[in-house]
Design a protein around this motif. Structure first.
Motif, short mmCIF file in Angstrom:
data_model
loop_
_atom_site.label_atom_id
_atom_site.label_comp_id
_atom_site.label_asym_id
_atom_site.label_seq_id
_atom_site.Cartn_x
_atom_site.Cartn_y
_atom_site.Cartn_z
N UNK A 26 175.35 81.35 137.78
CA UNK A 26 175.04 79.99 138.24
C UNK A 26 175.19 78.96 137.12
N UNK A 48 177.90 65.32 140.54
CA UNK A 48 178.50 65.43 141.87
C UNK A 48 179.99 65.11 141.93
N UNK A 49 180.70 65.34 140.84
CA UNK A 49 182.16 65.17 140.86
C UNK A 49 182.61 63.72 141.00
N UNK B 2 168.93 64.81 140.23
CA UNK B 2 169.25 66.10 140.82
C UNK B 2 168.98 67.22 139.82
N UNK B 4 169.53 70.06 137.36
CA UNK B 4 170.75 70.35 136.61
C UNK B 4 171.24 71.77 136.87
N UNK B 6 171.78 75.25 139.16
CA UNK B 6 171.99 75.70 140.54
C UNK B 6 170.99 76.80 140.83
N UNK B 8 169.69 80.50 141.92
CA UNK B 8 170.28 81.79 141.56
C UNK B 8 171.11 82.35 142.71
N UNK B 9 172.24 82.92 142.38
CA UNK B 9 173.06 83.59 143.38
C UNK B 9 173.90 84.64 142.68
N UNK B 31 183.82 81.26 148.65
CA UNK B 31 183.71 80.26 147.59
C UNK B 31 185.09 80.06 146.99
N UNK B 35 183.94 72.39 145.26
CA UNK B 35 183.75 70.92 145.25
C UNK B 35 182.87 70.44 146.40
N UNK B 38 179.20 73.95 145.79
CA UNK B 38 178.27 73.88 144.65
C UNK B 38 177.44 72.60 144.73
N UNK B 39 178.04 71.54 145.25
CA UNK B 39 177.30 70.28 145.40
C UNK B 39 176.19 70.43 146.43
N UNK B 42 173.46 72.51 144.89
CA UNK B 42 172.66 71.75 143.93
C UNK B 42 171.71 70.81 144.66
N UNK B 43 172.17 70.25 145.77
CA UNK B 43 171.33 69.33 146.53
C UNK B 43 170.28 70.07 147.37
#
Ligand SMILES: Cc1cc2nc3c(=O)[nH]c(=O)nc-3n(C[C@@H](O)[C@@H](O)[C@H](O)COP(=O)(O)OP(=O)(O)OC[C@H]3O[C@@H](n4cnc5c(N)ncnc54)[C@H](O)[C@@H]3O)c2cc1C
Ligand code: FES
Ligand code: FES
Lengths: 167, 274
Positions: A26, A48-49, B2, B4, B6, B8-9, B31, B35, B38-39, B42-43
């Motif tokens: 991760x 966020x790109x 947000x 920072x 991610x 765990x996976x 995956x 783009x 992952x966003x 994270x959110x």
């Protein structure tokens, strides 16, 4: 049977130096560069790109290190802003940014430099429109974009000039 | 701010399509460029147990032509598609649209398969693919099926893909004598509205309006003169958000449909490639 891993070993070349590390899957490339390797030239903002301050090159392609997994850089070459200058000698892009006042606070600069490098590496003689289009995904909160675009065009000219002199 | 990090996976890196498909489930998701995925992770919107990386799977990339259609591998990035010589030659409208997706980093990292499977309403790719009558191949442990992109997109962030299905390729029919235009209106990272308009040599016209509603809306006409921009604007079902109200999006739709008609008329008049 393919196995699942929460940690993996990455073997990556960063700015010419080899690193082999085991990292959590991760972990982002930005965290790997900044926290593990101490290369804090790569900045983080939106995550966020969108803003481009985290731009680095992976095998020459510009990516947002904020949302790019470090493990995806395995077996790749990564270039960060620290990889631009050769010792005390600035890269033509860096020279042009300084000469053209293309930065104020400088927070966005590493991202713009790496983005511009990606363009000039594949297109040494871009038009103004091409530069604008290519840099569209990078945000600067201070300068206004004109000096940045001018600097990229100036760097392209000086790189071509240097090549002609070298010939 | 947000987070920072991610959540765990685990990550799996299969090397064949069969291996990849065998790993897929509700909690083990495909995956690619990340783009979108992952966003969303994270959110905190998605929390898969494992990601099945498609980037090292053999045979999921590349562009090939067969039987009058071009097949684009699922993991092909926007940048690869935009610069591919087959695409530029046979599907110039696709190349043009791909060249303008997001920003240069999204184009270098994001894939066509990820764009379709995430089914973000504000997509350029889905609009042009619906217009061109494209379809997708979906592979599961039990076989493969083909679905048109129009049927594949079921709603906002919702497709007919089953959790154990992998999108392996996108098929786009090639019609050499077709002419088309694509327009987008965009103030942020993604389009607020976009319009694809195609003309067959016989005169029929296909119009697709995307990004305003949950899915692109397609319409066909006998003649370019039959396109009624105000009628189209009334028929779309806009999602109100930060980029505009329902009323505003209807207005933008009418403006862009009108512009697309004018642009296509000009293209047909001069007989140049779009
Ligand atoms: C700043 C920004 C701007 C953008 N602008 C635009 C724009 O202007 N226009 C536009 O069209 N798009 C835009 N996008 C969307 C862009 O993310 C997608 O187009 C992108 O290509 C998604 O692909 P990916 O490989 O990154 O997908 P991922 O994030 O890896 O995956 C997305 C989803 O699809 C699934 N998935 C991926 N591949 C497959 C497959 N082969 N089979 C089954 N499921 C799969 C994943 O499980 C996940 O749910 C933008 C994105 C960002 C971040
Ligand atoms: S921090 Fe990565 S794009 Fe903004
Ligand atoms: S110089 Fe301050 S953000 Fe660009």
């Amino acid at each position: 049977m393919t196995t699942m891993h929460t940690e993996r070993t990455v073997d990556v070349n960063v700015n010419g130096a080899h690193h082999t590390r085991t990292v959590p899957v991760r972990q982002t490339l930005a965290a790997f560069l900044r926290d593990d390797l101490g290369l804090t030239g790569t900045k983080l903002s939106c995550g966020f790109q969108v803003c481009g301050v985290c731009t680095v090159l992976v095998d020459g392609r510009p990516v947002s290190a904020c949302t790019y997994l470090a493990v995806d850089a395995d077996a790749s070459t990564v270039t960060t802003v620290e990889g631009l200058a050769e010792g005390e000698r600035l890269h033509p892009l860096q020279e042009a940014f300084v000469d053209g006042f293309a930065l104020q606070c400088g927070f966005c600069t590493p991202g713009f430099l790496m983005m511009a490098k990606a363009l000039l590496d594949s297109c040494p003689d871009p038009s103004r429109e091409q530069v604008v289009e290519h840099l569209e995904g990078n945000i600067c909160r201070c300068t206004g974009y004109e000096p940045i675009v001018d600097a990229v065009l100036a760097a392209a000219r000086s790189a071509r000039g240097a090549e002609a002199v070298g010939e | 701010m947000w987070p920072e990090v991610l959540p765990t996976f685990a990550l799996a890196r299969p090397s064949t399509v069969d291996e990849a498909v065998d790993l897929l489930s509700d909690d083990h998701v495909p995956y690619c460029g990340g783009t979108e995925l992952l966003l969303a992770m994270r959110a905190g919107l998605l929390r898969p147990e494992a990601l099945v990386d498609l980037k090292r799977v053999d045979g999921l990339g590349g562009v090939a032509t067969a039987e009058g259609r071009v097949t684009i591998g699922a993991v092909s990035t926007h940048a690869e598609i935009a610069t591919d010589t087959t695409i530029r030659g046979s599907l110039p409208l696709v190349a043009e649209v791909e060249r303008g997706v997001g920003n240069a980093r999204v184009r270098a990292q994001g894939s066509i398969g990820g764009n379709l499977c995430f089914a973000e309403p504000k997509s350029d790719v889905t609009t042009v693919l619906v217009a061109l009558g494209a379809s997708v191949s979906l592979r599961s442990p039990t076989g493969e099926r083909e679905v048109t992109v129009e049927d594949f997109l079921a709603g906002a962030y919702w497709t007919v893909r089953e959790p154990d299905e992998l999108l392996v390729g996108v098929h786009v029919p090639v019609h050499r004598d077709r002419r088309g235009v694509y327009l987008r209106y965009q103030t942020m990272e993604r389009p607020t509205a976009n319009v694809a308009l195609l003309a067959e040599p016989a005169g029929q016209v296909r119009l697709v309006v995307g990004a305003v509603g949950e899915v692109p809306v397609a319409r066909s006409y006998q003649d370019l003169d039959d396109v009624d921009a105000d009628d189209v604007a009334r028929s779309v079902d806009p999602i109100p958000d930060l980029t505009g109200s329902i009323e505003y999006k209807r207005h933008i739709t009418a403006v862009y449909v009108r512009r697309a008609v004018d642009r296509l008329r000009a293209v047909l008049g001069t007989k140049t490639q779009p």
